[in-house]
Design a protein around this motif. Structure first.
Motif, PDB file in Angstrom:
ATOM      1  N   ALA A 177       0.825  -1.201   0.000  1.00 35.90           N
ATOM      2  CA  ALA A 177       0.000   0.000   0.000  1.00 35.90           C
ATOM      3  C   ALA A 177       0.862   1.255   0.000  1.00 35.90           C
ATOM      4  O   ALA A 177       0.579   2.219  -0.726  1.00 35.90           O
ATOM      5  CB  ALA A 177      -0.942  -0.003   1.204  1.00 35.90           C
ATOM      6  N   ASP A 178       1.927   1.266   0.790  1.00 38.79           N
ATOM      7  CA  ASP A 178       2.824   2.421   0.839  1.00 38.79           C
ATOM      8  C   ASP A 178       3.502   2.662  -0.504  1.00 38.79           C
ATOM      9  O   ASP A 178       3.894   3.794  -0.813  1.00 38.79           O
ATOM     10  CB  ASP A 178       3.886   2.224   1.919  1.00 38.79           C
ATOM     11  N   GLU A 179       3.654   1.591  -1.298  1.00 38.98           N
ATOM     12  CA  GLU A 179       4.263   1.713  -2.630  1.00 38.98           C
ATOM     13  C   GLU A 179       3.213   1.942  -3.714  1.00 38.98           C
ATOM     14  O   GLU A 179       3.526   1.925  -4.906  1.00 38.98           O
ATOM     15  CB  GLU A 179       5.063   0.451  -2.953  1.00 38.98           C
ATOM     16  N   SER A 180       1.951   2.156  -3.310  1.00 40.31           N
ATOM     17  CA  SER A 180       0.838   2.479  -4.210  1.00 40.31           C
ATOM     18  C   SER A 180       0.440   1.348  -5.158  1.00 40.31           C
ATOM     19  O   SER A 180      -0.057   1.599  -6.259  1.00 40.31           O
ATOM     20  CB  SER A 180       1.151   3.752  -5.017  1.00 40.31           C
ATOM     21  N   PHE A 181       0.626   0.105  -4.724  1.00 40.42           N
ATOM     22  CA  PHE A 181       0.059  -1.016  -5.461  1.00 40.42           C
ATOM     23  C   PHE A 181      -1.389  -1.209  -5.016  1.00 40.42           C
ATOM     24  O   PHE A 181      -1.700  -1.083  -3.831  1.00 40.42           O
ATOM     25  CB  PHE A 181       0.845  -2.302  -5.185  1.00 40.42           C
ATOM     26  N   ASN A 182      -2.263  -1.503  -5.963  1.00 39.77           N
ATOM     27  CA  ASN A 182      -3.627  -1.901  -5.635  1.00 39.77           C
ATOM     28  C   ASN A 182      -3.580  -3.346  -5.149  1.00 39.77           C
ATOM     29  O   ASN A 182      -3.096  -4.223  -5.871  1.00 39.77           O
ATOM     30  CB  ASN A 182      -4.534  -1.794  -6.862  1.00 39.77           C
ATOM     31  N   THR A 183      -4.079  -3.600  -3.951  1.00 43.65           N
ATOM     32  CA  THR A 183      -3.880  -4.912  -3.332  1.00 43.65           C
ATOM     33  C   THR A 183      -5.197  -5.496  -2.867  1.00 43.65           C
ATOM     34  O   THR A 183      -6.017  -4.814  -2.264  1.00 43.65           O
ATOM     35  CB  THR A 183      -2.924  -4.781  -2.127  1.00 43.65           C
ATOM     36  N   VAL A 184      -5.380  -6.786  -3.162  1.00 39.69           N
ATOM     37  CA  VAL A 184      -6.505  -7.529  -2.601  1.00 39.69           C
ATOM     38  C   VAL A 184      -5.951  -8.716  -1.822  1.00 39.69           C
ATOM     39  O   VAL A 184      -5.012  -9.377  -2.264  1.00 39.69           O
ATOM     40  CB  VAL A 184      -7.507  -8.006  -3.680  1.00 39.69           C
ATOM     41  N   VAL A 185      -6.511  -8.956  -0.663  1.00 38.94           N
ATOM     42  CA  VAL A 185      -6.135 -10.091   0.175  1.00 38.94           C
ATOM     43  C   VAL A 185      -7.265 -11.109   0.117  1.00 38.94           C
ATOM     44  O   VAL A 185      -8.426 -10.765   0.340  1.00 38.94           O
ATOM     45  CB  VAL A 185      -5.877  -9.654   1.627  1.00 38.94           C
ATOM     46  N   VAL A 186      -6.926 -12.346  -0.175  1.00 41.97           N
ATOM     47  CA  VAL A 186      -7.937 -13.381  -0.373  1.00 41.97           C
ATOM     48  C   VAL A 186      -8.165 -14.116   0.949  1.00 41.97           C
ATOM     49  O   VAL A 186      -7.352 -14.950   1.365  1.00 41.97           O
ATOM     50  CB  VAL A 186      -7.511 -14.357  -1.484  1.00 41.97           C
ATOM     51  N   ASP A 187      -9.266 -13.797   1.590  1.00 44.20           N
ATOM     52  CA  ASP A 187      -9.609 -14.329   2.916  1.00 44.20           C
ATOM     53  C   ASP A 187      -9.462 -15.848   2.971  1.00 44.20           C
ATOM     54  O   ASP A 187      -8.793 -16.389   3.854  1.00 44.20           O
ATOM     55  CB  ASP A 187     -11.048 -13.904   3.238  1.00 44.20           C
ATOM     56  N   ASP A 188     -10.089 -16.555   2.023  1.00 43.32           N
ATOM     57  CA  ASP A 188     -10.088 -18.017   2.092  1.00 43.32           C
ATOM     58  C   ASP A 188      -8.859 -18.648   1.443  1.00 43.32           C
ATOM     59  O   ASP A 188      -8.821 -19.853   1.207  1.00 43.32           O
ATOM     60  CB  ASP A 188     -11.377 -18.612   1.513  1.00 43.32           C
ATOM     61  N   CYS A 189      -7.828 -17.831   1.223  1.00 38.51           N
ATOM     62  CA  CYS A 189      -6.502 -18.335   0.839  1.00 38.51           C
ATOM     63  C   CYS A 189      -5.455 -17.909   1.865  1.00 38.51           C
ATOM     64  O   CYS A 189      -4.255 -17.935   1.578  1.00 38.51           O
ATOM     65  CB  CYS A 189      -6.105 -17.831  -0.547  1.00 38.51           C
ATOM     66  N   CYS A 190      -5.905 -17.497   3.046  1.00 40.53           N
ATOM     67  CA  CYS A 190      -4.996 -17.035   4.103  1.00 40.53           C
ATOM     68  C   CYS A 190      -5.375 -17.671   5.435  1.00 40.53           C
ATOM     69  O   CYS A 190      -6.496 -18.148   5.615  1.00 40.53           O
ATOM     70  CB  CYS A 190      -5.060 -15.511   4.254  1.00 40.53           C
ATOM     71  N   ALA A 191      -4.433 -17.651   6.368  1.00 39.52           N
ATOM     72  CA  ALA A 191      -4.705 -18.151   7.712  1.00 39.52           C
ATOM     73  C   ALA A 191      -3.759 -17.500   8.706  1.00 39.52           C
ATOM     74  O   ALA A 191      -2.628 -17.134   8.364  1.00 39.52           O
ATOM     75  CB  ALA A 191      -4.541 -19.671   7.777  1.00 39.52           C
ATOM     76  N   ALA A 192      -4.239 -17.378   9.934  1.00 34.80           N
ATOM     77  CA  ALA A 192      -3.399 -17.044  11.078  1.00 34.80           C
ATOM     78  C   ALA A 192      -3.444 -18.247  12.025  1.00 34.80           C
ATOM     79  O   ALA A 192      -4.100 -19.249  11.749  1.00 34.80           O
ATOM     80  CB  ALA A 192      -3.893 -15.781  11.770  1.00 34.80           C
ATOM     81  N   ALA A 193      -2.744 -18.154  13.142  1.00 34.58           N
ATOM     82  CA  ALA A 193      -2.710 -19.272  14.076  1.00 34.58           C
ATOM     83  C   ALA A 193      -4.106 -19.622  14.580  1.00 34.58           C
ATOM     84  O   ALA A 193      -4.429 -20.795  14.792  1.00 34.58           O
ATOM     85  CB  ALA A 193      -1.790 -18.952  15.245  1.00 34.58           C
ATOM     86  N   THR A 194      -4.956 -18.599  14.766  1.00 31.08           N
ATOM     87  CA  THR A 194      -6.343 -18.828  15.175  1.00 31.08           C
ATOM     88  C   THR A 194      -7.263 -18.025  14.258  1.00 31.08           C
ATOM     89  O   THR A 194      -6.851 -17.027  13.647  1.00 31.08           O
ATOM     90  CB  THR A 194      -6.607 -18.397  16.630  1.00 31.08           C
ATOM     91  N   ASP A 195      -8.513 -18.453  14.198  1.00 33.93           N
ATOM     92  CA  ASP A 195      -9.486 -17.737  13.373  1.00 33.93           C
ATOM     93  C   ASP A 195      -9.700 -16.323  13.895  1.00 33.93           C
ATOM     94  O   ASP A 195      -9.895 -15.384  13.115  1.00 33.93           O
ATOM     95  CB  ASP A 195     -10.808 -18.506  13.360  1.00 33.93           C
ATOM     96  N   GLU A 196      -9.644 -16.149  15.220  1.00 35.21           N
ATOM     97  CA  GLU A 196      -9.823 -14.814  15.802  1.00 35.21           C
ATOM     98  C   GLU A 196      -8.716 -13.864  15.347  1.00 35.21           C
ATOM     99  O   GLU A 196      -8.990 -12.720  14.950  1.00 35.21           O
ATOM    100  CB  GLU A 196      -9.845 -14.899  17.325  1.00 35.21           C
ATOM    101  N   LEU A 197      -7.469 -14.319  15.400  1.00 34.03           N
ATOM    102  CA  LEU A 197      -6.363 -13.484  14.930  1.00 34.03           C
ATOM    103  C   LEU A 197      -6.509 -13.162  13.447  1.00 34.03           C
ATOM    104  O   LEU A 197      -6.241 -12.033  13.008  1.00 34.03           O
ATOM    105  CB  LEU A 197      -5.036 -14.197  15.186  1.00 34.03           C
ATOM    106  N   HIS A 198      -6.917 -14.143  12.673  1.00 37.38           N
ATOM    107  CA  HIS A 198      -7.116 -13.969  11.232  1.00 37.38           C
ATOM    108  C   HIS A 198      -8.163 -12.882  10.965  1.00 37.38           C
ATOM    109  O   HIS A 198      -7.912 -11.918  10.227  1.00 37.38           O
ATOM    110  CB  HIS A 198      -7.553 -15.310  10.633  1.00 37.38           C
ATOM    111  N   ARG A 199      -9.316 -13.017  11.576  1.00 42.32           N
ATOM    112  CA  ARG A 199     -10.411 -12.080  11.314  1.00 42.32           C
ATOM    113  C   ARG A 199     -10.082 -10.675  11.828  1.00 42.32           C
ATOM    114  O   ARG A 199     -10.377  -9.677  11.162  1.00 42.32           O
ATOM    115  CB  ARG A 199     -11.707 -12.585  11.960  1.00 42.32           C
ATOM    116  N   ASN A 200      -9.472 -10.585  12.994  1.00 47.08           N
ATOM    117  CA  ASN A 200      -9.140  -9.269  13.537  1.00 47.08           C
ATOM    118  C   ASN A 200      -8.157  -8.527  12.641  1.00 47.08           C
ATOM    119  O   ASN A 200      -8.289  -7.309  12.434  1.00 47.08           O
ATOM    120  CB  ASN A 200      -8.553  -9.415  14.937  1.00 47.08           C
TER     121      ASN A 200
END
Length: 226
Positions: A177-200
Motif C-alpha cells: 500500500a505504501d508503494e501504491s500497489f492496488n492490493t486484494v487479500v484473499v480471505d479463504d486463501c490465508c490463515a493465522a494461528a487462530t481464526d480470531e487473529l485472522h479475522r481481527n
C-alpha cells in the motif's frame, strides 16, 4: 460473489461509502503467495502443542492450500504472474536473519534456503520461471527486491495469499500500500494461528491497505479485466 464491499469493516470504515468495483487486467496483475512452506504443516513434536495447532492445520489443508492451488492454476491460465515469497536464510546458522527471526519463541526461524522444511509445499510448487523471493523479514517487499521486480514487470495490482495473516501477510500488504500497489487479500486463501487473529487482522487492514475478498471474487475481477 461475496459481499466484499461491506464485509470486514472496522470502526474506521463502518460508515464509509462502498468501494468501486475491482477490475484486474492480467498483464498488470500478479498473484503473490507468501510463506506456505513445509515447516508450518509439520507436527509440533509435543502432544499439547499439536492439539493447540490442529485448527490451523485443518484450515490450511482443508481450505487455504486447495483454494490457493485453484487460484494459482487460474492465474497461470490467464497469464497473471505467479510469484512466491518464502522465509529462508542464506546461511546455515542463520546469521543473515533479521532480529525478529532470531528472538526466542514462535518467531524464531532457522530455515536455511536448501533445507526441505523451508520449501514451498508440493501442492503449490512453482513452475517454470516463476519468481521466488527469499526473505528474512516479515514484509516480502522490505527484505527482497520484489518491489523492483513488480515495477519491472509492469505490475500495478497484487493479489495476496498465504500465511500468517497477522504477521507476514499484514506486513507485506502495508508495504504494498505504501508503494501504491492496488492490493486484494484473499480471505479463504490465508490463515493465522487462530481464526480470531485472522479475522481481527483482516478488519485492521481492510479498505485502507487493501480490499479483503474471497477467491471467487478474484475470479470475477480477473474476468472483468479481460
Amino acid at each position: 460473489m461475496s459481499d466484499w464491499k461491506n464485509a470486514y469493516r472496522s470502526f474506521y470504515y463502518d460508515s464509509a461509502e462502498e468501494p468501486e468495483d475491482i477490475v484486474l487486467p492480467a498483464p498488470e496483475t500478479a498473484l503473490l503467495v507468501i510463506d506456505i512452506q513445509n515447516t508450518y504443516l509439520e507436527p509440533k513434536g509435543e502432544p499439547m502443542e499439536d492439539i493447540r495447532w490442529a485448527p490451523f492445520r485443518d484450515r490450511m489443508n482443508g481450505t487455504v492450500i486447495p483454494n490457493t492451488a485453484r487460484l494459482i492454476a487460474d492465474c497461470r491460465k490467464r497469464g497473471v504472474e505467479v510469484i512466491f515469497a518464502r522465509i529462508a536464510c542464506l546461511t546455515e546458522n542463520g546469521r543473515d536473519r533479521s532480529l525478529s527471526q532470531k528472538k526466542p519463541g514462535f518467531n524464531y526461524l532457522l530455515l536455511p534456503k536448501d533445507r526441505e522444511d523451508s520449501q514451498i509445499v508440493p501442492k503449490l510448487a512453482p513452475e517454470g520461471d516463476e519468481v521466488v523471493v527469499l526473505k528474512t523479514t516479515d514484509s516480502a517487499l522490505t527484505g527482497t527486491n520484489l518491489r523492483m521486480i513488480l515495477h519491472n514487470m509492469g505490475i500495478r495490482n497484487v493479489i495476496v495469499a498465504g500465511i500468517f495473516t497477522d504477521q507476514c501477510i499484514s506486513s507485506t500488504v502495508r508495504s504494498l500500500a505504501d508503494e501504491s500497489f492496488n492490493t486484494v487479500v484473499v480471505d479463504d486463501c490465508c490463515a493465522a494461528a487462530t481464526d480470531e487473529l485472522h479475522r481481527n487482522e483482516l478488519m485492521s487492514i481492510n479498505m485502507i491497505y487493501c480490499h479483503v475478498v474471497q477467491m471467487e471474487d478474484v475470479i470475477g475481477f480477473l474476468d472483468a479485466g479481460r
